[in-house]
Design a protein around this motif. Sequence first.
Motif, PDB file in Angstrom:
ATOM      1  N   THR A   9       0.859  -1.172   0.000  1.00 24.67           N
ATOM      2  CA  THR A   9       0.000   0.000   0.000  1.00 24.67           C
ATOM      3  C   THR A   9       0.895   1.221   0.000  1.00 24.67           C
ATOM      4  OG1 THR A   9      -1.983   0.998   0.990  1.00 24.67           O
ATOM      5  CG2 THR A   9      -0.265   0.283   2.520  1.00 24.67           C
ATOM      6  N   THR A  10       0.312   2.364  -0.262  1.00 25.31           N
ATOM      7  CA  THR A  10       1.028   3.625  -0.131  1.00 25.31           C
ATOM      8  C   THR A  10       0.216   4.530   0.778  1.00 25.31           C
ATOM      9  OG1 THR A  10      -0.028   4.530  -2.116  1.00 25.31           O
ATOM     10  CG2 THR A  10       2.147   3.518  -2.389  1.00 25.31           C
ATOM     11  N   THR A  11       0.907   5.442   1.464  1.00 25.90           N
ATOM     12  CA  THR A  11       0.252   6.380   2.367  1.00 25.90           C
ATOM     13  C   THR A  11       0.782   7.791   2.108  1.00 25.90           C
ATOM     14  OG1 THR A  11       1.894   6.173   4.135  1.00 25.90           O
ATOM     15  CG2 THR A  11       0.063   4.590   4.156  1.00 25.90           C
ATOM     16  N   PRO A  12       0.080   8.802   2.613  1.00 27.66           N
ATOM     17  CA  PRO A  12       0.521  10.167   2.359  1.00 27.66           C
ATOM     18  C   PRO A  12       1.677  10.634   3.244  1.00 27.66           C
ATOM     19  CG  PRO A  12      -1.494  10.198   3.633  1.00 27.66           C
ATOM     20  CD  PRO A  12      -1.222   8.765   3.265  1.00 27.66           C
ATOM     21  N   ASP A  13       1.961   9.886   4.318  1.00 29.38           N
ATOM     22  CA  ASP A  13       3.004  10.327   5.245  1.00 29.38           C
ATOM     23  C   ASP A  13       3.587   9.133   5.994  1.00 29.38           C
ATOM     24  OD1 ASP A  13       1.263   9.840   7.646  1.00 29.38           O
ATOM     25  OD2 ASP A  13       0.152  11.512   6.792  1.00 29.38           O
ATOM     26  N   ARG A  14       4.757   9.354   6.599  1.00 27.91           N
ATOM     27  CA  ARG A  14       5.450   8.281   7.309  1.00 27.91           C
ATOM     28  C   ARG A  14       4.651   7.807   8.516  1.00 27.91           C
ATOM     29  NH1 ARG A  14       8.326   6.239  11.065  1.00 27.91           N
ATOM     30  NH2 ARG A  14      10.216   5.068  10.692  1.00 27.91           N
ATOM     31  N   GLU A  15       4.005   8.722   9.213  1.00 27.83           N
ATOM     32  CA  GLU A  15       3.280   8.356  10.431  1.00 27.83           C
ATOM     33  C   GLU A  15       2.160   7.352  10.156  1.00 27.83           C
ATOM     34  OE1 GLU A  15       3.991  11.579   9.486  1.00 27.83           O
ATOM     35  OE2 GLU A  15       5.687  11.735  10.879  1.00 27.83           O
ATOM     36  N   SER A  16       1.364   7.597   9.120  1.00 26.70           N
ATOM     37  CA  SER A  16       0.289   6.646   8.828  1.00 26.70           C
ATOM     38  C   SER A  16       0.859   5.327   8.313  1.00 26.70           C
ATOM     39  CB  SER A  16      -0.731   7.232   7.849  1.00 26.70           C
ATOM     40  OG  SER A  16      -0.147   7.631   6.640  1.00 26.70           O
ATOM     41  N   TYR A  66      -4.477 -13.041   4.183  1.00 31.05           N
ATOM     42  CA  TYR A  66      -4.568 -11.921   3.251  1.00 31.05           C
ATOM     43  C   TYR A  66      -5.848 -11.099   3.419  1.00 31.05           C
ATOM     44  CZ  TYR A  66      -5.095  -8.921  -0.671  1.00 31.05           C
ATOM     45  OH  TYR A  66      -5.322  -7.793  -1.420  1.00 31.05           O
ATOM     46  N   ALA A  67      -7.001 -11.736   3.433  1.00 29.49           N
ATOM     47  CA  ALA A  67      -8.271 -10.988   3.487  1.00 29.49           C
ATOM     48  C   ALA A  67      -8.347 -10.123   4.741  1.00 29.49           C
ATOM     49  CB  ALA A  67      -9.457 -11.947   3.415  1.00 29.49           C
ATOM     50  N   GLU A  68      -7.907 -10.663   5.868  1.00 37.85           N
ATOM     51  CA  GLU A  68      -7.913  -9.871   7.106  1.00 37.85           C
ATOM     52  C   GLU A  68      -6.926  -8.709   7.031  1.00 37.85           C
ATOM     53  OE1 GLU A  68      -8.485 -12.400  10.917  1.00 37.85           O
ATOM     54  OE2 GLU A  68      -7.529 -13.703   9.404  1.00 37.85           O
ATOM     55  N   LEU A  69      -5.760  -8.948   6.437  1.00 39.82           N
ATOM     56  CA  LEU A  69      -4.776  -7.879   6.283  1.00 39.82           C
ATOM     57  C   LEU A  69      -5.329  -6.790   5.370  1.00 39.82           C
ATOM     58  CD1 LEU A  69      -1.999  -6.583   6.667  1.00 39.82           C
ATOM     59  CD2 LEU A  69      -1.157  -8.061   4.801  1.00 39.82           C
ATOM     60  N   GLU A  70      -5.916  -7.168   4.255  1.00 38.54           N
ATOM     61  CA  GLU A  70      -6.499  -6.186   3.339  1.00 38.54           C
ATOM     62  C   GLU A  70      -7.551  -5.341   4.057  1.00 38.54           C
ATOM     63  OE1 GLU A  70      -9.737  -6.595   0.012  1.00 38.54           O
ATOM     64  OE2 GLU A  70      -7.792  -7.209  -0.819  1.00 38.54           O
ATOM     65  N   ALA A  71      -8.453  -5.983   4.789  1.00 36.57           N
ATOM     66  CA  ALA A  71      -9.499  -5.254   5.515  1.00 36.57           C
ATOM     67  C   ALA A  71      -8.888  -4.310   6.554  1.00 36.57           C
ATOM     68  CB  ALA A  71     -10.455  -6.236   6.183  1.00 36.57           C
ATOM     69  N   HIS A  72      -7.837  -4.749   7.230  1.00 40.92           N
ATOM     70  CA  HIS A  72      -7.166  -3.916   8.228  1.00 40.92           C
ATOM     71  C   HIS A  72      -6.532  -2.686   7.578  1.00 40.92           C
ATOM     72  CE1 HIS A  72      -4.955  -2.880  11.839  1.00 40.92           C
ATOM     73  NE2 HIS A  72      -3.864  -2.781  11.085  1.00 40.92           N
ATOM     74  N   ILE A  73      -5.828  -2.886   6.482  1.00 37.21           N
ATOM     75  CA  ILE A  73      -5.198  -1.755   5.784  1.00 37.21           C
ATOM     76  C   ILE A  73      -6.262  -0.740   5.384  1.00 37.21           C
ATOM     77  CG2 ILE A  73      -3.963  -1.052   3.699  1.00 37.21           C
ATOM     78  CD1 ILE A  73      -2.540  -3.849   3.848  1.00 37.21           C
ATOM     79  N   SER A  75      -9.287  -0.262   6.630  1.00 32.40           N
ATOM     80  CA  SER A  75      -9.944   0.381   7.774  1.00 32.40           C
ATOM     81  C   SER A  75      -9.035   1.384   8.488  1.00 32.40           C
ATOM     82  CB  SER A  75     -10.457  -0.664   8.765  1.00 32.40           C
ATOM     83  OG  SER A  75      -9.389  -1.262   9.468  1.00 32.40           O
ATOM     84  N   GLU A  76      -7.732   1.166   8.458  1.00 33.16           N
ATOM     85  CA  GLU A  76      -6.793   2.046   9.149  1.00 33.16           C
ATOM     86  C   GLU A  76      -6.215   3.145   8.268  1.00 33.16           C
ATOM     87  OE1 GLU A  76      -6.058   1.861  12.488  1.00 33.16           O
ATOM     88  OE2 GLU A  76      -7.731   0.435  12.456  1.00 33.16           O
ATOM     89  N   HIS A  77      -6.479   3.084   6.982  1.00 28.20           N
ATOM     90  CA  HIS A  77      -5.850   3.986   6.023  1.00 28.20           C
ATOM     91  C   HIS A  77      -6.531   5.351   6.010  1.00 28.20           C
ATOM     92  CE1 HIS A  77      -3.727   5.200   2.433  1.00 28.20           C
ATOM     93  NE2 HIS A  77      -3.036   4.055   2.500  1.00 28.20           N
ATOM     94  N   PRO A  78      -5.767   6.440   5.856  1.00 27.82           N
ATOM     95  CA  PRO A  78      -6.387   7.770   5.813  1.00 27.82           C
ATOM     96  C   PRO A  78      -7.117   8.076   4.504  1.00 27.82           C
ATOM     97  CG  PRO A  78      -4.003   7.966   5.574  1.00 27.82           C
ATOM     98  CD  PRO A  78      -4.302   6.513   5.867  1.00 27.82           C
ATOM     99  N   TRP A  79      -6.887   7.314   3.442  1.00 27.44           N
ATOM    100  CA  TRP A  79      -7.557   7.568   2.165  1.00 27.44           C
ATOM    101  C   TRP A  79      -8.815   6.718   2.037  1.00 27.44           C
ATOM    102  CZ3 TRP A  79      -2.393   6.956  -0.887  1.00 27.44           C
ATOM    103  CH2 TRP A  79      -1.643   8.135  -0.750  1.00 27.44           C
ATOM    104  N   ASP A  80      -9.788   7.201   1.280  1.00 31.69           N
ATOM    105  CA  ASP A  80     -11.048   6.479   1.078  1.00 31.69           C
ATOM    106  C   ASP A  80     -10.878   5.212   0.237  1.00 31.69           C
ATOM    107  OD1 ASP A  80     -12.480   8.358   2.519  1.00 31.69           O
ATOM    108  OD2 ASP A  80     -12.992   9.525   0.747  1.00 31.69           O
ATOM    109  N   LYS A  81     -10.007   5.258  -0.766  1.00 33.84           N
ATOM    110  CA  LYS A  81      -9.805   4.121  -1.671  1.00 33.84           C
ATOM    111  C   LYS A  81      -8.319   3.837  -1.812  1.00 33.84           C
ATOM    112  CE  LYS A  81     -13.839   5.529  -4.255  1.00 33.84           C
ATOM    113  NZ  LYS A  81     -14.243   6.322  -5.387  1.00 33.84           N
ATOM    114  N   PRO A  82      -7.703   3.324  -0.752  1.00 38.77           N
ATOM    115  CA  PRO A  82      -6.256   3.107  -0.812  1.00 38.77           C
ATOM    116  C   PRO A  82      -5.883   1.940  -1.722  1.00 38.77           C
ATOM    117  CG  PRO A  82      -7.118   2.153   1.196  1.00 38.77           C
ATOM    118  CD  PRO A  82      -8.257   2.903   0.542  1.00 38.77           C
ATOM    119  N   GLU A  83      -4.689   2.039  -2.238  1.00 41.17           N
ATOM    120  CA  GLU A  83      -4.111   0.897  -2.957  1.00 41.17           C
ATOM    121  C   GLU A  83      -3.882  -0.234  -1.960  1.00 41.17           C
ATOM    122  OE1 GLU A  83       0.207  -0.527  -4.722  1.00 41.17           O
ATOM    123  OE2 GLU A  83      -0.049   1.540  -4.111  1.00 41.17           O
TER     124      GLU A  83
END
Length: 108
Positions: A9-16, A66-73, A75-83
């Motif tokens: 995945t990618t995020t907008p900042d190091r903290e997230s 995998y499915a649980e990891l995908e759901a976690h990413i 749910s925790e991601h700051p973007w609405d439609k993260p990679e």
Amino acid sequence: MADHRLVMTTTPDRESAARIASSAVALRLAATAQVRGPVSSYFWHLGEAGEGEEWVVTFKTTGVRYAELEAHIISEHPWDKPEVTGIELARGSAAYFAWMETATAPEG
């Protein structure tokens, strides 16, 4: 032998990026996660070309988690439609793959 995955995945900042990586490992959804960045990204979004800096998070997990990891990413991601992308690892050392399976085994 279980299947093994590299998930990104990618995020907008190091903290997230660090928060998602750390929580996924703590929950045993990934055996390990690496954060790299910033990287320059060029993309098409909302009808126009854009560019910006992002942080890349790479996780190692099993197909079972995998499915649980995908759901976690997501749910925790700051973007609405993260990679969230994943590829199956075709080859790797047996010892490393065994460690991944142990490290991601649900507690129970």
